[in-house]
Write an enzyme that holds these catalytic residues in place. Structure first.
Site, PDB file in Angstrom:
ATOM      1  N   TYR A   1      72.398 -21.313 -13.037  1.00 26.66           N
ATOM      2  CA  TYR A   1      71.559 -22.459 -12.677  1.00 26.66           C
ATOM      3  C   TYR A   1      71.782 -23.660 -13.577  1.00 26.66           C
ATOM      4  O   TYR A   1      71.851 -23.536 -14.799  1.00 26.66           O
ATOM      5  CB  TYR A   1      70.086 -22.044 -12.713  1.00 26.66           C
ATOM      6  CG  TYR A   1      69.751 -21.015 -11.657  1.00 26.66           C
ATOM      7  CD1 TYR A   1      69.988 -21.274 -10.305  1.00 26.66           C
ATOM      8  CD2 TYR A   1      69.225 -19.777 -12.004  1.00 26.66           C
ATOM      9  CE1 TYR A   1      69.692 -20.317  -9.334  1.00 26.66           C
ATOM     10  CE2 TYR A   1      68.923 -18.826 -11.046  1.00 26.66           C
ATOM     11  CZ  TYR A   1      69.159 -19.104  -9.704  1.00 26.66           C
ATOM     12  OH  TYR A   1      68.872 -18.165  -8.753  1.00 26.66           O
TER      13      TYR A   1
ATOM     14  N   LYS B   1      50.912   2.277 -27.900  1.00 23.13           N
ATOM     15  CA  LYS B   1      50.407   1.223 -27.002  1.00 23.13           C
ATOM     16  C   LYS B   1      51.575   0.561 -26.274  1.00 23.13           C
ATOM     17  O   LYS B   1      52.736   0.704 -26.691  1.00 23.13           O
ATOM     18  CB  LYS B   1      49.624   0.190 -27.814  1.00 23.13           C
ATOM     19  CG  LYS B   1      50.475  -0.530 -28.874  1.00 23.13           C
ATOM     20  CD  LYS B   1      49.627  -1.397 -29.795  1.00 23.13           C
ATOM     21  CE  LYS B   1      50.494  -2.049 -30.862  1.00 23.13           C
ATOM     22  NZ  LYS B   1      49.688  -2.803 -31.841  1.00 23.13           N
TER      23      LYS B   1
END
Ligand code: PLP
Length: 383
Positions: A265, A38
Site C-alpha cells: 500500500y 493472563k
C-alpha cells in the site's frame, strides 16, 4: 508444504524454564512461584502453560481477570489461582469463589463486592489485600490502607491470605523506585501485622525483580514473561532461560520484479534493482505490528527484510537473487541462536527474536507475543 503460519510452542523449553525459575535464580525453596498465564499465557496458550506448570510443581497460577481463572478451572485445573482485576459487579466473582479462586482486594468497594459474592456462595473468600506502593494503578493508597486492613479483618466473609503489591520498574535491576516501593511495602506489612493479619504469602516481585532483586522476593514471586523465555528488560540476566515460542510461516508465492517496482500500500518501497519478492501470508491481522520499521524474517537461512507496508494478511520480503520458492519456510521470530534453542522446537538459526521485533516496533517483547492473533494456530511440541 507447510501450514500458512503457526506458532510452535516448545514445551521442552517451557519445562526447562520452569525448572530454572524454581531454582536459586529466583530464591530458595522458601520462595513460592506463581506462573502468570493472563492474556492466554502471553499468547502461548493459558491452558497448556498451566498444565505444564502444574506438572512442574508450580503451586500458584496468576491471571488478571476472573474469567481467565474460570477458563483454567473449566480446563480442569484444581490448584491455587489468583485473579486481581475486575470492575464493580463483575458477574464472574461469584463463580470464582464457587470455584475456589483467590481474589485480590485493593479497596473498600472491592472488599464489599467480594464479601457479598462470598455470602452468596456460602463460602469464605480467600483474598490478597493489595497496597499501592507507588505504581499508581490498582491497590489501596497507603493512607487508606489501615482502614482497608481493619475492614477485611472484621469481615466474616473473607480471609486475608495474602498481602501484595506490584513494582513499577522490575525490568531495571537497580531502579531506585524499587527501593522506595520495598520500603513502602514493609510499612504496609507492618500495619497489617499490627491489625492481626498473618498472610500465607506476601508478594511483590514480577519476573524482572524476581531475577535481579532478592530483597523483593518475600514469600512468592509472580513469574510471567520470564517463563516464556522473553527478557523483561535488556538489563535482566536471563541465565539459562530459553524462548518458548517460534512463529513460522510458509512462502505463498515468489516473483521477479524489475528495478523501480513498488510494493504494498502507498508504494512506500520500490525495488532498487531487479529482485525476487517473496509473499509471506502473515500480517497485522495475525498480530504483526504494522508500524514495525526495519523488520526482517529468516528465509533460506538468511535474514531478509520485509519491504513496503505490513498488510492485514500478508507481507512482502525482498530475497534478492536467492533461490527462494513457494513452500519454503519463513521464521518470523524464534530462539535466535542455536544455544538458545529448545531441544524439541526448531533450534535457533539466526532468526530474529521477540526482542528484535519489539525493538523494530519501539515496544516490549510482552506486546509482541501477547498480540499474536487467534488466527495463528499454536502447535505444541514436546521434548
Ligand atoms: C502481568 C503481571 C505480572 C507478571 O509480570 P512479568 O513481568 O511478566 O513477570 C505480575 N504481577 C502483576 C500484577 C501483573 O499484572
Amino acid at each position: 508444504m507447510g501450514a500458512r503460519a503457526e506458532a510452535v510452542i516448545d514445551l521442552a523449553a517451557l519445562r526447562s524454564n520452569l525448572a530454572y525459575l524454581s531454582g536459586p535464580a529466583c530464591g530458595g525453596p522458601e520462595v513460592a512461584r506463581m506462573v502468570i498465564v493472563k492474556a492466554d499465557g502471553y499468547g502461548h496458550g493459558a491452558v497448556e502453560v498451566a498444565r505444564v506448570s502444574r506438572e512442574a510443581g508450580i503451586p500458584w497460577l496468576g491471571v488478571a481477570l476472573p474469567s481467565e481463572a474460570l477458563l483454567l478451572r473449566t480446563a480442569g485445573d484444581t490448584g491455587r489461582i489468583l485473579a486481581w482485576l475486575y470492575a464493580p459487579g463483575d458477574p464472574d466473582l461469584v463463580a470464582c469463589l464457587a470455584a475456589d479462586v483467590d481474589l485480590s482486594v485493593g479497596s473498600l468497594g472491592m472488599l464489599r463486592d467480594v464479601a457479598a459474592a462470598a455470602a452468596e456462595t456460602g463460602r469464605v473468600a480467600r483474598v490478597h489485600l493489595k497496597v499501592d506502593t507507588g505504581l499508581g494503578r490498582g491497590g489501596c493508597a497507603p493512607d487508606a490502607w489501615p482502614e482497608l486492613v481493619a475492614a477485611a479483618v472484621a469481615s466474616p466473609d473473607v480471609e486475608v491470605v495474602g498481602v501484595w503489591s506490584h513494582l513499577a520498574s522490575a525490568d531495571i535491576p537497580d531502579a531506585p523506585e524499587t527501593d522506595e516501593q520495598i520500603a513502602a511495602f514493609e510499612q504496609a506489612l507492618a500495619v497489617a501485622e499490627r491489625a492481626g493479619v498473618r498472610p500465607e504469602v506476601r508478594h511483590l516481585a514480577s519476573s524482572g525483580a524476581a531475577l535481579s532483586r532478592p530483597d523483593s522476593r518475600y514469600d512468592l514471586v509472580r513469574l510471567g514473561i520470564a517463563t516464556y523465555g522473553v527478557p523483561p528488560g535488556p538489563a535482566i540476566d536471563m541465565g539459562a532461560l530459553r524462548p518458548v515460542m517460534t512463529l513460522r510461516a510458509t512462502v505463498a508465492a515468489t516473483k521477479r520484479v524489475p528495478t523501480g517496482h513498488g510494493v504494498s500500500y502507498n508504494l512506500t518501497w520500490r525495488a532498487p534493482r531487479e529482485t525476487t519478492l517473496a509473499l509471506v501470508p502473515l500480517g497485522y491481522g495475525d498480530g504483526l505490528p504494522r508500524t514495525a520499521r526495519g523488520a526482517h524474517v529468516l528465509i533460506g537461512g538468511e535474514r531478509r527484510p520485509i519491504v513496503g507496508r505490513i498488510a492485514m494478511d500478508q507481507v512482502v520480503v525482498d530475497v534478492g537473487d536467492a533461490p527462494v520458492s513457494a513452500g519454503d519456510e519463513v521464521i518470523v521470530w524464534g530462539p535466535g541462536q542455536p544455544d538458545r534453542g529448545g531441544s524439541a522446537g526448531p533450534p535457533g538459526q539466526g532468526e530474529p527474536t521477540v526482542s528484535d521485533w519489539a525493538a523494530w516496533d519501539d515496544t516490549i517483547g510482552y506486546e509482541i507475543v501477547t498480540r499474536l492473533g487467534s488466527r495463528v494456530p499454536r502447535r505444541y511440541v514436546e521434548g
